[in-house]
Write an enzyme that holds these catalytic residues in place. Sequence first.
Site, short mmCIF file in Angstrom:
data_model
loop_
_atom_site.label_atom_id
_atom_site.label_comp_id
_atom_site.label_asym_id
_atom_site.label_seq_id
_atom_site.Cartn_x
_atom_site.Cartn_y
_atom_site.Cartn_z
N LYS A 1 0.82 -1.21 0.00
CA LYS A 1 0.00 0.00 0.00
C LYS A 1 0.86 1.26 0.00
O LYS A 1 0.62 2.18 -0.78
CB LYS A 1 -0.93 0.01 1.23
CG LYS A 1 -1.85 -1.20 1.32
CD LYS A 1 -2.76 -1.14 2.53
CE LYS A 1 -2.04 -1.14 3.87
NZ LYS A 1 -1.27 -2.37 4.15
N ARG B 1 -8.87 0.75 10.00
CA ARG B 1 -8.48 -0.64 10.26
C ARG B 1 -9.50 -1.36 11.11
O ARG B 1 -9.30 -2.54 11.41
CB ARG B 1 -7.12 -0.65 10.99
CG ARG B 1 -5.90 -0.83 10.10
CD ARG B 1 -4.67 -0.69 11.00
NE ARG B 1 -3.50 -1.39 10.57
CZ ARG B 1 -2.52 -0.86 9.85
NH1 ARG B 1 -2.60 0.36 9.38
NH2 ARG B 1 -1.43 -1.56 9.58
N ARG C 1 11.46 -6.24 4.31
CA ARG C 1 11.31 -4.77 4.25
C ARG C 1 12.39 -4.09 5.10
O ARG C 1 12.68 -4.51 6.21
CB ARG C 1 9.93 -4.36 4.77
CG ARG C 1 9.75 -2.84 4.79
CD ARG C 1 8.30 -2.42 4.83
NE ARG C 1 7.58 -2.87 6.01
CZ ARG C 1 6.27 -2.70 6.19
NH1 ARG C 1 5.54 -2.07 5.26
NH2 ARG C 1 5.67 -3.13 7.28
N ARG D 1 12.05 -2.51 10.83
CA ARG D 1 11.08 -2.07 11.84
C ARG D 1 10.90 -3.17 12.89
O ARG D 1 10.89 -4.34 12.56
CB ARG D 1 9.73 -1.78 11.17
CG ARG D 1 9.69 -0.43 10.49
CD ARG D 1 8.50 -0.25 9.57
NE ARG D 1 7.22 -0.72 10.11
CZ ARG D 1 6.05 -0.59 9.46
NH1 ARG D 1 6.01 0.00 8.29
NH2 ARG D 1 4.95 -1.04 10.00
N ARG E 1 0.50 -9.24 13.81
CA ARG E 1 -0.16 -8.26 12.93
C ARG E 1 -1.08 -8.95 11.94
O ARG E 1 -2.13 -8.40 11.59
CB ARG E 1 0.90 -7.44 12.18
CG ARG E 1 1.61 -6.48 13.13
CD ARG E 1 2.90 -6.03 12.56
NE ARG E 1 2.68 -5.08 11.50
CZ ARG E 1 3.51 -4.91 10.48
NH1 ARG E 1 4.57 -5.66 10.35
NH2 ARG E 1 3.26 -3.99 9.59
P1 ADP Z 1 1.91 -1.65 7.51
O1 ADP Z 1 2.28 -0.64 6.47
O2 ADP Z 1 2.93 -2.72 7.64
O3 ADP Z 1 0.52 -2.17 7.32
P2 ADP Z 1 1.50 0.60 9.18
O4 ADP Z 1 2.71 1.41 9.00
O5 ADP Z 1 0.28 0.94 8.42
O6 ADP Z 1 1.90 -0.91 8.90
O7 ADP Z 1 1.09 0.54 10.70
C1 ADP Z 1 2.05 0.26 11.70
C2 ADP Z 1 1.36 0.17 13.05
O8 ADP Z 1 0.77 1.45 13.38
C3 ADP Z 1 0.21 -0.83 13.16
O9 ADP Z 1 0.64 -2.15 13.38
C4 ADP Z 1 -0.55 -0.24 14.35
O10 ADP Z 1 0.12 -0.51 15.57
C5 ADP Z 1 -0.44 1.26 14.09
N1 ADP Z 1 -1.55 1.73 13.25
C6 ADP Z 1 -1.46 2.23 11.99
N2 ADP Z 1 -2.67 2.58 11.51
C7 ADP Z 1 -3.56 2.26 12.49
C8 ADP Z 1 -4.98 2.35 12.60
N3 ADP Z 1 -5.74 2.80 11.58
N4 ADP Z 1 -5.55 1.93 13.76
C9 ADP Z 1 -4.82 1.48 14.78
N5 ADP Z 1 -3.48 1.34 14.74
C10 ADP Z 1 -2.85 1.73 13.61
P1 ADP Z 2 2.35 -1.82 3.18
O1 ADP Z 2 2.36 -0.32 3.16
O2 ADP Z 2 1.09 -2.40 2.58
O3 ADP Z 2 2.63 -2.39 4.53
P2 ADP Z 2 4.89 -1.62 1.73
O4 ADP Z 2 4.57 -0.69 0.62
O5 ADP Z 2 5.68 -1.11 2.89
O6 ADP Z 2 3.51 -2.34 2.24
O7 ADP Z 2 5.63 -2.90 1.09
C1 ADP Z 2 6.07 -3.99 1.90
C2 ADP Z 2 7.41 -4.51 1.36
O8 ADP Z 2 7.20 -5.11 0.07
C3 ADP Z 2 8.45 -3.43 1.14
O9 ADP Z 2 9.73 -3.99 1.44
C4 ADP Z 2 8.34 -3.08 -0.35
O10 ADP Z 2 9.59 -2.65 -0.88
C5 ADP Z 2 7.93 -4.41 -0.95
N1 ADP Z 2 6.99 -4.27 -2.07
C6 ADP Z 2 5.96 -3.38 -2.17
N2 ADP Z 2 5.28 -3.55 -3.32
C7 ADP Z 2 5.88 -4.59 -3.96
C8 ADP Z 2 5.64 -5.26 -5.22
N3 ADP Z 2 4.61 -4.90 -6.00
N4 ADP Z 2 6.45 -6.28 -5.55
C9 ADP Z 2 7.46 -6.65 -4.74
N5 ADP Z 2 7.75 -6.06 -3.55
C10 ADP Z 2 6.97 -5.05 -3.16
#
Ligand code: ADP
Ligand code: ADP
Length: 208
Positions: free
Chosen positions: A13, A88, A122, A155, A166
């Site tokens: 995303k 979420r 990542r 992270r 998660r």
């Molecule tokens: P990812 O990109 O791997 O999905 P995020 O960066 O979006 O993770 O979120 C990291 C953490 O921040 C989550 O695991 C949660 O602890 C917190 N968080 C982010 N967005 C929300 C939300 N909408 N509601 C509650 N907690 C959140």
């Molecule tokens: P999210 O925000 O949904 O948690 P991220 O954008 O942080 O996901 O992506 C998670 C991991 O996967 C990162 O290390 C990123 O570089 C990698 N990644 C993201 N999109 C792709 C893709 N289309 N193909 C392969 N790797 C990807």
Amino acid sequence: MKLVFLGPPGAGKGTIAVKAKDVYSIPHISTGDLFRENIRKETELGKKVKAILASGDLVPDEVTIAMVDNRLKEDDASAGFILDGFPRTIAQADALMEMTALDRVVNFVLDKEEIVKRLSGRRVCKSTGRTYHIIYNPPKVEGIDDETGEPLIQRDDDKEEAIRNRLEVYEASTAPLIDYYRQKGLLVDIDASKSPDEVLSSMVEALR
Ligand code: ADP
Ligand code: ADP
């Protein structure tokens, strides 16, 4: 364009949002990034949420909703936005409906095995949040951010124990939003298994 990016952690995303924000000229609002910025700056909010993020649990709804409500009131979000990682929970989605109407909700679809590969590989630049992957999107020099030259980190919540938690939290609290938005006619499913550029172009096509 008012968009929500929905999908499991690691589905890409954030990666797509960084590209899509320039396509649509709208801000990318990531609740995870906002929380991490508060943690880095050691604000009151940051102190409150630090341990929660490290464990992979969700920050309480009222805290998260208030933060997003404030962010959406800023001028740059008036014409549109990409909300990445919010809502979420159903309660957050209900609160968002009170704040504004959405155009579409993009659902990033990816199987679990690939999710775990993406999360465990990542790496991020701590100060800018720029995201890499050790195999799929490596930096030019291993372990170093391409632009700032700073070391990349993993992270805390991308370590095995927190990843497992998660994914459980996603299934229990966030996956029900897929039906919630489908019933409202807002959902667009996107195959997130392709390369980032392919995911972006199929999304742009689907939103046309
Ligand atoms: P990812 O990109 O791997 O999905 P995020 O960066 O979006 O993770 O979120 C990291 C953490 O921040 C989550 O695991 C949660 O602890 C917190 N968080 C982010 N967005 C929300 C939300 N909408 N509601 C509650 N907690 C959140
Ligand atoms: P999210 O925000 O949904 O948690 P991220 O954008 O942080 O996901 O992506 C998670 C991991 O996967 C990162 O290390 C990123 O570089 C990698 N990644 C993201 N999109 C792709 C893709 N289309 N193909 C392969 N790797 C990807």
